[in-house]
Enzyme design. Structure first.
Site, PDB file in Angstrom:
ATOM      1  N   CYS A   2       0.778  -1.132   0.251  1.00  0.00           N
ATOM      2  CA  CYS A   2       0.031   0.027  -0.015  1.00  0.00           C
ATOM      3  C   CYS A   2       0.909   1.273   0.129  1.00  0.00           C
ATOM      4  O   CYS A   2       2.218   1.099   0.115  1.00  0.00           O
ATOM      5  CB  CYS A   2      -0.888  -0.008   1.091  1.00  0.00           C
ATOM      6  SG  CYS A   2      -2.182  -1.308   1.272  1.00  0.00           S
ATOM      7  N   ARG A  27       1.912   1.894  -5.955  1.00  0.00           N
ATOM      8  CA  ARG A  27       1.981   0.669  -4.944  1.00  0.00           C
ATOM      9  C   ARG A  27       0.923  -0.059  -4.589  1.00  0.00           C
ATOM     10  O   ARG A  27       1.140  -1.188  -3.965  1.00  0.00           O
ATOM     11  CB  ARG A  27       2.737   1.424  -3.902  1.00  0.00           C
ATOM     12  CG  ARG A  27       3.681   2.395  -4.027  1.00  0.00           C
ATOM     13  CD  ARG A  27       4.004   3.144  -2.542  1.00  0.00           C
ATOM     14  NE  ARG A  27       4.396   2.199  -1.404  1.00  0.00           N
ATOM     15  CZ  ARG A  27       5.588   1.615  -1.464  1.00  0.00           C
ATOM     16  NH1 ARG A  27       6.616   1.864  -2.131  1.00  0.00           N
ATOM     17  NH2 ARG A  27       5.834   0.507  -0.349  1.00  0.00           N
ATOM     18  N   TRP A  74      -3.534  -2.098  -1.341  1.00  0.00           N
ATOM     19  CA  TRP A  74      -3.457  -3.248  -2.287  1.00  0.00           C
ATOM     20  C   TRP A  74      -3.690  -4.280  -1.494  1.00  0.00           C
ATOM     21  O   TRP A  74      -3.298  -4.482  -0.195  1.00  0.00           O
ATOM     22  CB  TRP A  74      -1.856  -3.577  -2.497  1.00  0.00           C
ATOM     23  CG  TRP A  74      -1.677  -4.636  -3.464  1.00  0.00           C
ATOM     24  CD1 TRP A  74      -1.639  -4.574  -5.035  1.00  0.00           C
ATOM     25  CD2 TRP A  74      -1.523  -6.101  -3.368  1.00  0.00           C
ATOM     26  NE1 TRP A  74      -1.501  -5.765  -5.589  1.00  0.00           N
ATOM     27  CE2 TRP A  74      -1.518  -6.767  -4.556  1.00  0.00           C
ATOM     28  CE3 TRP A  74      -1.314  -6.779  -2.017  1.00  0.00           C
ATOM     29  CZ2 TRP A  74      -1.333  -8.153  -4.592  1.00  0.00           C
ATOM     30  CZ3 TRP A  74      -1.239  -7.991  -2.241  1.00  0.00           C
ATOM     31  CH2 TRP A  74      -1.149  -8.708  -3.331  1.00  0.00           C
ATOM     32  N   ASN A 100       0.326  -0.016   6.002  1.00  0.00           N
ATOM     33  CA  ASN A 100       1.103  -0.937   4.899  1.00  0.00           C
ATOM     34  C   ASN A 100       1.719  -1.946   5.595  1.00  0.00           C
ATOM     35  O   ASN A 100       2.619  -1.858   6.102  1.00  0.00           O
ATOM     36  CB  ASN A 100       1.806   0.029   4.141  1.00  0.00           C
ATOM     37  CG  ASN A 100       2.779  -0.583   3.078  1.00  0.00           C
ATOM     38  OD1 ASN A 100       2.324  -2.060   2.735  1.00  0.00           O
ATOM     39  ND2 ASN A 100       3.901  -0.317   2.698  1.00  0.00           N
ATOM     40  N   GLY A 101       1.218  -3.325   5.291  1.00  0.00           N
ATOM     41  CA  GLY A 101       1.867  -4.528   5.539  1.00  0.00           C
ATOM     42  C   GLY A 101       0.832  -5.570   6.136  1.00  0.00           C
ATOM     43  O   GLY A 101      -0.442  -5.305   5.600  1.00  0.00           O
ATOM     44  N   GLU A 489      11.826 -12.980 -19.316  1.00  0.00           N
ATOM     45  CA  GLU A 489      11.256 -11.549 -19.090  1.00  0.00           C
ATOM     46  C   GLU A 489      10.082 -11.115 -20.198  1.00  0.00           C
ATOM     47  O   GLU A 489       9.048 -10.520 -19.904  1.00  0.00           O
ATOM     48  CB  GLU A 489      12.422 -10.646 -19.176  1.00  0.00           C
ATOM     49  CG  GLU A 489      12.197  -9.252 -18.885  1.00  0.00           C
ATOM     50  CD  GLU A 489      11.772  -8.766 -17.601  1.00  0.00           C
ATOM     51  OE1 GLU A 489      11.210  -7.592 -17.408  1.00  0.00           O
ATOM     52  OE2 GLU A 489      11.698  -9.519 -16.744  1.00  0.00           O
ATOM     53  N   LYS A 493       6.393  -9.721 -19.378  1.00  0.00           N
ATOM     54  CA  LYS A 493       6.156  -8.493 -19.596  1.00  0.00           C
ATOM     55  C   LYS A 493       4.627  -8.693 -20.199  1.00  0.00           C
ATOM     56  O   LYS A 493       3.652  -7.893 -19.818  1.00  0.00           O
ATOM     57  CB  LYS A 493       7.152  -7.758 -20.559  1.00  0.00           C
ATOM     58  CG  LYS A 493       8.324  -7.340 -19.813  1.00  0.00           C
ATOM     59  CD  LYS A 493       8.231  -6.066 -19.144  1.00  0.00           C
ATOM     60  CE  LYS A 493       8.133  -6.153 -17.344  1.00  0.00           C
ATOM     61  NZ  LYS A 493       9.170  -6.863 -16.736  1.00  0.00           N
ATOM     62  N   GLU A 496       1.995  -9.607 -17.305  1.00  0.00           N
ATOM     63  CA  GLU A 496       1.750  -8.598 -16.389  1.00  0.00           C
ATOM     64  C   GLU A 496       1.081  -7.357 -16.873  1.00  0.00           C
ATOM     65  O   GLU A 496       0.080  -6.696 -16.171  1.00  0.00           O
ATOM     66  CB  GLU A 496       2.818  -8.332 -15.500  1.00  0.00           C
ATOM     67  CG  GLU A 496       4.082  -7.493 -16.249  1.00  0.00           C
ATOM     68  CD  GLU A 496       5.100  -7.389 -15.075  1.00  0.00           C
ATOM     69  OE1 GLU A 496       4.811  -6.940 -13.723  1.00  0.00           O
ATOM     70  OE2 GLU A 496       6.352  -7.281 -15.428  1.00  0.00           O
ATOM     71  N   HIS A 512      10.209 -31.092 -25.207  1.00  0.00           N
ATOM     72  CA  HIS A 512      10.066 -31.907 -23.888  1.00  0.00           C
ATOM     73  C   HIS A 512       8.531 -31.648 -23.544  1.00  0.00           C
ATOM     74  O   HIS A 512       8.238 -31.833 -22.124  1.00  0.00           O
ATOM     75  CB  HIS A 512      11.357 -31.777 -22.913  1.00  0.00           C
ATOM     76  CG  HIS A 512      12.380 -32.055 -23.469  1.00  0.00           C
ATOM     77  ND1 HIS A 512      13.140 -33.185 -23.721  1.00  0.00           N
ATOM     78  CD2 HIS A 512      13.262 -31.298 -23.960  1.00  0.00           C
ATOM     79  CE1 HIS A 512      14.087 -33.340 -24.426  1.00  0.00           C
ATOM     80  NE2 HIS A 512      14.388 -31.996 -24.540  1.00  0.00           N
ATOM     81  N   LYS A 611       3.956  -1.991  -7.519  1.00  0.00           N
ATOM     82  CA  LYS A 611       5.206  -1.893  -7.923  1.00  0.00           C
ATOM     83  C   LYS A 611       6.459  -2.687  -6.857  1.00  0.00           C
ATOM     84  O   LYS A 611       7.289  -3.052  -7.336  1.00  0.00           O
ATOM     85  CB  LYS A 611       5.516  -0.389  -7.974  1.00  0.00           C
ATOM     86  CG  LYS A 611       7.097  -0.099  -8.557  1.00  0.00           C
ATOM     87  CD  LYS A 611       7.461  -0.561  -9.870  1.00  0.00           C
ATOM     88  CE  LYS A 611       8.724  -0.243 -10.475  1.00  0.00           C
ATOM     89  NZ  LYS A 611       8.981  -1.071 -11.748  1.00  0.00           N
TER      90      LYS A 611
HETATM   91  C1  AGP Z   1       8.438  -6.580 -13.048  1.00  0.00           C
HETATM   92  O1  AGP Z   1       8.089  -5.954 -14.160  1.00  0.00           O
HETATM   93  C2  AGP Z   1       7.464  -6.696 -11.559  1.00  0.00           C
HETATM   94  N1  AGP Z   1       7.266  -5.486 -11.361  1.00  0.00           N
HETATM   95  C3  AGP Z   1       8.087  -7.549 -10.549  1.00  0.00           C
HETATM   96  O2  AGP Z   1       8.388  -8.986 -11.001  1.00  0.00           O
HETATM   97  C4  AGP Z   1       9.425  -7.183 -10.120  1.00  0.00           C
HETATM   98  O3  AGP Z   1      10.466  -7.301 -10.661  1.00  0.00           O
HETATM   99  C5  AGP Z   1       9.544  -7.941  -8.740  1.00  0.00           C
HETATM  100  O4  AGP Z   1       8.621  -7.422  -7.788  1.00  0.00           O
HETATM  101  C6  AGP Z   1      10.830  -7.383  -7.966  1.00  0.00           C
HETATM  102  O5  AGP Z   1      10.829  -5.866  -7.654  1.00  0.00           O
HETATM  103  P1  AGP Z   1      12.166  -5.245  -7.052  1.00  0.00           P
HETATM  104  O6  AGP Z   1      13.208  -5.361  -8.213  1.00  0.00           O
HETATM  105  O7  AGP Z   1      11.905  -3.867  -6.665  1.00  0.00           O
HETATM  106  O8  AGP Z   1      12.630  -6.087  -5.914  1.00  0.00           O
END
Ligand code: AGP
Length: 616
Positions: A2, A27, A74, A100-101, A489, A493, A496, A512, A611
């Site tokens: 959050c 966030r 969140w 937040n937590g 990656e 992308k 997500e 496989h 994020k």
């Molecule tokens: C990547 O696009 C995502 N936002 C997520 O996988 C991110 O890489 C992951 O949460 C790690 O975040 P950080 O690099 O801030 O630790």
């Protein structure tokens, strides 16, 4: 995950809180809310959805008062409802808080409070915390030199298990805010006649660049005139005021439509910042001022162990390939979330690296603490200056790519790839890499920003491909060696931000199992780099073609694919092997971005994500 913000000063708190929340929205964006103190009472406005809808659908912007707290959520405990949105008011109306937590023992505390006639509106762990503070506040004796409110919060937090970044207000002391952290980031913004709180600097940078990074176990009492920091054990803490190095404009969209788009096109400049001043005078190796690790240590180590999550984990897999190839040191890469519990047998001379853009990812932080607890040296590669991981690591490297606002990591990822290559060079030159090879490596790395500029010119072609392929529901991303993690990656992308199902595999692994997915409805994005793997990758393409699979091939200028094998060919500039993963990342970033835009997705705030993952 959050975002929390607080303000005490002379200005109207509500507008400052709402502006801060807008900057923290990446966030978590399930709901938002603010509380201020005005004409003898708390005014609370909260709503499911974004800060914009909070401003449109509630009186939030009209709330008066010069002190207040704000939250963007969140969801962890309790569904996404108005009632579960923060801030939460205690059932006696004395205490209002945001959090937040995750409070892990909230159920037991709730059971206790129900026996004390406290009532609950929501399903959240946070409301339980508010009522427990109210319980202690009611019991707290009025002592002339003690701050009853502060002591009630302190007492409460001694009973809490879990993680928190909290900001609390009390009806009897409305011009003060008490805040505390354990596991979740919290920053103090020091102003002139006003003071602020926030989960990260982006929320307060428009009002001050003087910040205090609170540590776990610290609790702060904030007023317009000043602040005091103590620990949960009531020890005084001397505040260290740091200066933030970036400007508000760095966190603005500018002429772009989305932050992800902006951050993709910022990569050449970001990579220049990442490598600035980090090559040796003799031009044969890289130097890192903050690693705090003498050359002799690098000679002694017999293994490097990376800990990370998500995209950062993919960057570590590429670093693994390059360090083993150019420095001949064995490398292990762990998901930090697994490492902290799998109790791996570790060698004596292992050096740990934690890689994290935010520096707040709770699994990576816990991995760092686990390795340090076992007596290992842990270095960090981070982007956010002053983050918890940066402060707890034994040394590290800042990425200097500026704030990354888009939830999908882009410029931070390619910067981590570059630092992985520079690390391979750094360690390689301490071992068996020659002066000549080192110099050629440095020259190749220095060309990276321009080669990325070249690659970004492919955007129109990728936009066109994206439009024609966005209707597909499944994709495979395939690569070999250092490009396998880039395939992972690319798949991440696409998943997500466009919500299209995608998997990344080493190309040869297809046979496989994954090849069962290949059909006209499941296109494959495949990297076909020059060199030893080219013919093998061409064979994989022929196997896909034989099953009517569509192929988007990503090659380099010097590669010649057999006529008609690929449906789309994206041609990268030729480059050094260590630079190729960086260039190969750009087309998969753009492909996923343009597909998400074509599907009308909320690119910067994709569903269910945030994020920085600060809860387990
Ligand atoms: C990547 O696009 C995502 N936002 C997520 O996988 C991110 O890489 C992951 O949460 C790690 O975040 P950080 O690099 O801030 O630790």
């Amino acid at each position: 995950m959050c975002g929390i913000v607080g303000y005490v000063g002379k200005q109207k708190a509500a507008s400052i809180l709402l502006e801060g929340l807008k900057r923290l929205e990446y966030r978590g964006y399930d709901s938002a809310g603010v509380a201020t103190w005005q004409s003898g009472g708390f005014q609370i406005a909260k709503k499911v959805g974004r800060v914009d809808s909070l401003m449109r659908q509630t009186e939030a912007a009209k709330l008066g008062g010069t002190s207040g707290i704000g939250h963007t959520r969140w969801a962890t405990h309790g569904g996404v409802t108005d009632t579960n949105s923060h801030p939460h008011l205690s059932s006696d109306g004395k205490i209002v808080l945001i959090h937040n937590g995750v409070i892990e023992n909230y159920a037991a505390i709730k059971k206790f409070l129900l026996t004390k006639n406290f009532r609950f509106q929501s399903e959240t762990d946070t409301e339980v915390l508010g009522n427990l503070i109210a319980y202690h506040y009611a019991k707290e004796p009025t002592a002339p030199d003690a701050n009853r409110f502060l002591e009630a919060v302190r007492k409460t937090l001694r009973h809490v298990e879990g993680t928190y970044g909290i900001a609390v207000m009390c009806a009897d002391q409305p011009d003060e805010i008490v805040a505390a952290r354990k596991g979740s980031p919290l920053i103090l913004g020091v102003g002139d006649g006003e003071n602020m709180l926030a989960s990260d600097v982006s929320a307060i940078i428009s009002r001050t660049q003087s910040v205090v990074y609170l540590k776990d176990g610290e609790i702060v009492l904030l007023s317009a005139a000043g602040f005091s920091i103590t620990t949960l054990e009531s020890d005084d803490v001397t505040a260290v005021i740091d200066k933030v190095t970036w400007e508000v404009a760095d966190a603005e969209l500018g002429d772009y439509t989305h932050f992800m788009e902006k951050e993709i096109f910022e990569q050449p400049a970001a990579l220049e910042n990442t490598m600035r001043g980090r090559f040796s005078e003799d031009g044969s190796t890289s130097n890192f001022g903050g690693l705090n690790t003498p050359a002799s240590d690098f000679r002694e180590i017999d293994r490097i162990h990376f800990l990370a999550c998500g995209s950062a984990w993919h960057a570590c897999l590429v670093a693994e390939h390059l360090i083993e190839r150019y420095a001949r040191v064995p490398v292990e890469v762990d998901y930090a979330s697994e490492f902290r519990y799998r109790n791996a047998p570790l060698g004596r001379h292992t050096l740990f690296f934690t890689v994290s853009q935010s520096g707040e990812t709770i699994d990576t932080l816990a991995g760092l603490r686990e390795a340090k607890r076992k007596g290992y040296k842990v270095l960090a590669i981070n982007n956010v200056v002053g983050s918890t991981i940066a402060r707890e690591a034994d040394g590290g490297v800042y990425q200097h790519v500026g704030p990354e606002i888009g939830v999908a990591s882009t410029k931070a990822f390619t910067s981590q790839l570059l630092l992985g290559a520079m690390l391979a060079l750094h360690i390689g030159r301490m071992r068996d890499m020659s002066f000549a090879d080192g110099t050629a490596f440095v020259q190749a790395l220095k060309q990276t920003p321009d080669l990325v500029r070249e690659t970004l010119k492919l955007a129109p072609q990728l936009k066109d491909i994206a439009k024609r392929y966005a209707h597909h529901q499944d994709f495979l991303f395939l690569g070999r060696l250092s490009l396998f993690p880039v395939a992972l990656e690319g798949a991440l992308k696409l998943k997500e931000i466009s919500y299209i199902h995608a998997e990344g595999y080493p190309a040869a692994e297809m046979k496989h199992g994954p090849i069962a997915l290949v059909s006209e409805d499941c296109p494959s994005v495949i990297f076909a780099p020059p060199g030893e793997m080219f013919n093998k990758v061409v064979s994989s393409m022929q196997e896909i073609k034989a099953r009517k699979g569509k192929i988007i091939a990503i090659v380099t200028k010097s590669c010649q694919l057999p006529e008609g094998l690929a449906d789309e060919i994206v041609c990268l500039p030729d480059c050094h092997e260590a630079v190729l993963p960086i260039l190969a990342t750009v087309p998969v970033q753009l492909l996923s971005y343009y597909m998400a835009v074509a599907l009308g997705r909320d690119v910067d705030k994709p569903r269910n994500l945030a994020k920085s993952v600060t809860v387990e």
